[in-house]
Motif scaffolding. Structure first.
Motif, PDB file in Angstrom:
ATOM      1  N   TYR A 130       0.771  -1.271   0.130  1.00 30.93           N
ATOM      2  CA  TYR A 130      -0.077   0.076  -0.116  1.00 30.93           C
ATOM      3  C   TYR A 130       0.851   1.483  -0.034  1.00 30.93           C
ATOM      4  O   TYR A 130       0.456   2.384  -0.616  1.00 30.93           O
ATOM      5  N   LYS A 178      -7.674   3.028   2.921  1.00 31.61           N
ATOM      6  CA  LYS A 178      -8.686   2.745   4.062  1.00 31.61           C
ATOM      7  C   LYS A 178     -10.128   3.347   3.507  1.00 31.61           C
ATOM      8  O   LYS A 178     -10.981   2.746   3.735  1.00 31.61           O
ATOM      9  N   GLU A 219     -11.813   2.222   0.488  1.00 27.89           N
ATOM     10  CA  GLU A 219     -12.685   1.003   0.473  1.00 27.89           C
ATOM     11  C   GLU A 219     -13.896   1.263   1.254  1.00 27.89           C
ATOM     12  O   GLU A 219     -14.956   0.813   0.838  1.00 27.89           O
ATOM     13  N   ARG A 240     -16.115  -0.971  10.397  1.00 33.47           N
ATOM     14  CA  ARG A 240     -15.456  -1.441   9.335  1.00 33.47           C
ATOM     15  C   ARG A 240     -13.989  -1.525   9.654  1.00 33.47           C
ATOM     16  O   ARG A 240     -13.529  -0.642  10.520  1.00 33.47           O
ATOM     17  N   LYS A 241     -13.467  -2.575   9.066  1.00 33.27           N
ATOM     18  CA  LYS A 241     -12.098  -2.796   9.194  1.00 33.27           C
ATOM     19  C   LYS A 241     -11.472  -3.241   7.696  1.00 33.27           C
ATOM     20  O   LYS A 241     -11.523  -4.162   7.076  1.00 33.27           O
ATOM     21  N   PRO A 242     -10.892  -1.979   7.123  1.00 35.68           N
ATOM     22  CA  PRO A 242     -10.537  -1.969   5.684  1.00 35.68           C
ATOM     23  C   PRO A 242      -9.120  -3.090   5.621  1.00 35.68           C
ATOM     24  O   PRO A 242      -8.488  -3.154   6.447  1.00 35.68           O
ATOM     25  N   LYS A 243      -9.240  -3.440   4.421  1.00 34.97           N
ATOM     26  CA  LYS A 243      -7.928  -4.485   3.958  1.00 34.97           C
ATOM     27  C   LYS A 243      -6.717  -3.562   4.288  1.00 34.97           C
ATOM     28  O   LYS A 243      -5.806  -4.430   4.566  1.00 34.97           O
ATOM     29  N   SER A 290      -6.046  -1.774   6.461  1.00 30.36           N
ATOM     30  CA  SER A 290      -5.466  -1.659   7.881  1.00 30.36           C
ATOM     31  C   SER A 290      -4.926  -2.821   8.217  1.00 30.36           C
ATOM     32  O   SER A 290      -5.310  -3.975   8.095  1.00 30.36           O
ATOM     33  N   ARG A 291      -3.911  -2.960   8.785  1.00 34.94           N
ATOM     34  CA  ARG A 291      -2.829  -3.805   9.054  1.00 34.94           C
ATOM     35  C   ARG A 291      -3.475  -4.973  10.258  1.00 34.94           C
ATOM     36  O   ARG A 291      -4.219  -4.355  11.083  1.00 34.94           O
ATOM     37  N   GLU A 292      -3.534  -6.345   9.794  1.00 33.06           N
ATOM     38  CA  GLU A 292      -4.280  -7.170  10.701  1.00 33.06           C
ATOM     39  C   GLU A 292      -3.960  -7.021  11.941  1.00 33.06           C
ATOM     40  O   GLU A 292      -4.933  -7.222  12.876  1.00 33.06           O
TER      41      GLU A 292
END
Length: 207
Positions: free
Chosen positions: A20, A36, A39, A186-189, A191-193
């Protein structure tokens, strides 16, 4: 000190190898955080031409940069931060503390008296490495953004805020449901896991 330097070096390696980060650089965005917002926007249709919005804690300006392109010339973006923000097309950059009484007046002037349709906040504390401390600091920033949004938004407006999961999170969500017609997490992709951050999207503000 050696451990700290080793940790910083590891963070830098991860940061610059992050797809990213590389993509943002190639596409001319100011930060990876733009993906973020993108998405969430694509999923929830948050931004549209003509909106007037405020981006709190906006530096370096990635969210404001994206928002300005989405709202177009008929809309307006006001970016607020304690740090100076390099000028962006279609964005009014204000340096100062949005928690101060004068902040709302400055926003009103920047929007030519028009009410705020949307408040964005991607603010995060300077992390200490102590999860409980960082979560408390994150919640304090989210609550400050909430207070601003409650005073600034027009009826029917929307609020998107980042906060860390932990103590106080559920109470914050319940409080938002008392002010807004719909509240989702929401937890966008992008955003680090491993990050505890999530985004709370509150829609249809009711006075």
């Amino acid at each position: 000190m050696p451990k700290r330097r080793k940790s910083s070096a590891a963070w830098l390696r991860e940061h610059f190898s992050d797809p990213y980060v590389q993509r943002a650089k190639a596409e001319g965005w100011r930060s990876r955080a733009v993906y973020k917002l993108e998405e969430i926007d694509e999923r929830d249709r948050l931004l549209r031409p003509g909106l007037h919005l405020v981006d709190l804690g906006a530096a370096p300006g990635g969210w404001s940069q994206y928002a300005a392109r989405k709202v177009g010339p008929e809309g307006r973006v006001v970016a607020f931060d304690l740090l100076p923000i390099t000028p962006l097309p279609g964005v009014v950059c204000l340096q100062g503390d949005f928690r101060e009484r004068e902040a709302l007046d400055a926003v009103t002037d920047a929007l030519d008296g028009r009410a705020v349709d949307l408040v964005l906040s991607d603010m995060a504390p300077n992390t200490s490495g102590v999860e409980a401390v960082d979560q408390i600091r994150s919640l304090a920033l989210a609550e400050a953004a909430e207070a601003f949004a409650i005073h600034a938004l027009r009826p029917g407006g929307d609020f998107l805020v980042k906060l860390f999961q932990g103590p106080g999170f559920d109470d914050f969500v319940r409080r938002m449901r008392g002010h807004f017609g719909k509240v989702v997490v929401r937890k966008p992709k992008a955003s680090r896991e491993r990050s505890p951050e999530v985004y709370l999207l509150a829609r249809n503000y009711a006075l």
